[in-house]
Design a protein around this motif. Structure first.
Motif, short mmCIF file in Angstrom:
data_model
loop_
_atom_site.label_atom_id
_atom_site.label_comp_id
_atom_site.label_asym_id
_atom_site.label_seq_id
_atom_site.Cartn_x
_atom_site.Cartn_y
_atom_site.Cartn_z
N ALA A 129 -7.87 6.81 -4.07
CA ALA A 129 -7.02 7.65 -3.23
C ALA A 129 -6.18 6.73 -2.27
N PRO A 171 -3.46 8.32 -0.06
CA PRO A 171 -2.58 9.19 0.51
C PRO A 171 -1.73 8.77 1.69
N ARG A 172 -1.84 7.80 2.09
CA ARG A 172 -0.85 7.19 3.21
C ARG A 172 0.28 6.38 2.61
N GLU A 219 0.97 6.75 -0.69
CA GLU A 219 1.91 7.78 -1.34
C GLU A 219 2.70 8.60 -0.62
N ALA A 220 2.26 8.81 0.79
CA ALA A 220 3.25 9.47 1.64
C ALA A 220 4.31 8.74 2.11
#
Ligand code: NAD
Ligand code: KPL
Length: 304
Positions: free
Chosen positions: A281, A283-284, A286-287
């Protein structure tokens, strides 16, 4: 043995001029006849070092046209140009050819090596700094070190000593992929944020939480790739580099500011893809990748 140099930009010229200065045979490979004519008009490559300018009239030819087989090649293009550049000389490579791939990030080296299975492809990672202040002119901006290694294993080539005697500081690395991954992670933690916050490296100290969040995810990625020590050292290394280069603009910042294509596909996109492949994972990351792509799109620059 002739050193063929494909990619007469900043680093390619920095190598070519130092090799020529040391009396080693060097041949530049230029993209086409137009570039060759422009080069001949200049009379050679100019190296600007410590306030001194020296012109080196290094012989040149177009990449696809010389008849002589190539045994030793430095390919010093941007990562996104490497495959096409390598293809332009593929037919000229001798069966025992050794190629140094001097590209930032990861992915382009493997793509080139897959197309040239008979050649020995060595990967390079460099902390030397250079920029072009004109056509066929290079400014030596920062001393550093270059690591070379072979993903497939094997001994260090004997010609490393020739590079040293040409004042090109090189070191053989038993795990060049770890070197490249370390640099990739560092670049991913710093460069995209300097673009998104429109700031110098040092100003990232004001975004410490965001930097730490990226380091955390990149650390997990390094760990998953088997680079446990690199994972542990990442955040400290990122903080050290931010501090040491506080007044500088990152290379990605400079690319965007000058309307040039970035190497995002071989840096942040590569990290995101490798994380996804390992079911991590991120998320940062990807963002930040999404925000960066959006910014590039708005500036009319390639998103990959
Ligand atoms: P650059 O853009 O200055 O030079 C690349 C050169 O390759 C250009 O002259 C371009 O015309 C040439 N080229 C591209 N495709 C070609 C083709 N098909 N045939 C012939 N020539 C071709 O790039 P650079 O700054 O030297 O960077 C090379 C790599 O090294 C990049 O991946 C970069 O991130 C990395 N790097 C650069 C520095 C630096 O200080 N410049 C430092 C560390 C790492
Ligand atoms: O390597 C760098 C770059 O600008 O590309 C630094 C800023 C030193 C680390 O990301």
């Amino acid at each position: 043995m002739i050193w063929y140099i494909l990619g007469a930009g900043s680093l390619g010229s920095l190598w070519a001029t130092r090799l020529a200065r040391a009396g080693q045979p060097v041949q530049l490979l230029l993209r086409d006849r137009q570039r060759l004519a422009a080069y001949r008009e200049r009379g050679g490559l100019t190296l600007c070092e410590d306030g001194r300018e020296t012109l080196y009239p290094i012989p040149a030819e177009t990449a696809g046209h010389g008849g002589t087989p190539i045994h030793r090649l430095l390919l010093a293009s941007k990562a996104y140009d490497a495959e096409e550049a390598a293809a332009s000389v593929a037919a000229r490579l001798a069966p025992d050819a050794e190629i140094i791939l001097l590209q930032n990030g990861l992915g382009s080296q493997q793509a080139v090596a897959a197309h040239l299975p008979r050649a020995r492809c060595l990967y390079a990672s460099s902390t030397e700094g250079a920029f072009r202040d004109g056509d066929f002119r290079v400014v030596f901006a920062g001393r550093g070190q270059t690591w070379l290694g072979d993903e497939r294993g094997g001994p260090a080539p004997a010609w490393l000593a020739d590079l040293e005697s040409a004042e090109i500081p090189v070191q053989w690395s038993g795990d060049i992929l770890e070197r490249l991954w370390r640099k990739l992670a560092l670049n991913c933690a710093i460069n995209p944020l300097t673009v998104l916050h429109h700031c110098r490296n040092g100003e990232l100290a004001n975004h410490a939480e965001e930097v730490a969040g990226l380091c955390d995810e990149l650390g997990h990625l390094l760990h998953a790739c088997g680079y446990t020590l690199a994972a542990r050292e990442l955040q400290g290394e990122v903080e050290r580099v931010i501090d040491a280069t506080a007044r500088n603009f990152s290379s990605m910042y400079q690319d965007v500011a000058n309307g040039r294509r970035t190497e995002i596909a071989y840096l942040l996109a590569h990290a995101c893809n490798e994380g996804r492949r390992r079911n991590l994972a991120q998320p940062r990351l990807e963002a930040v990748h999404l925000r960066l792509r959006e910014l590039l799109r708005q500036r009319g620059l390639p998103e990959a």
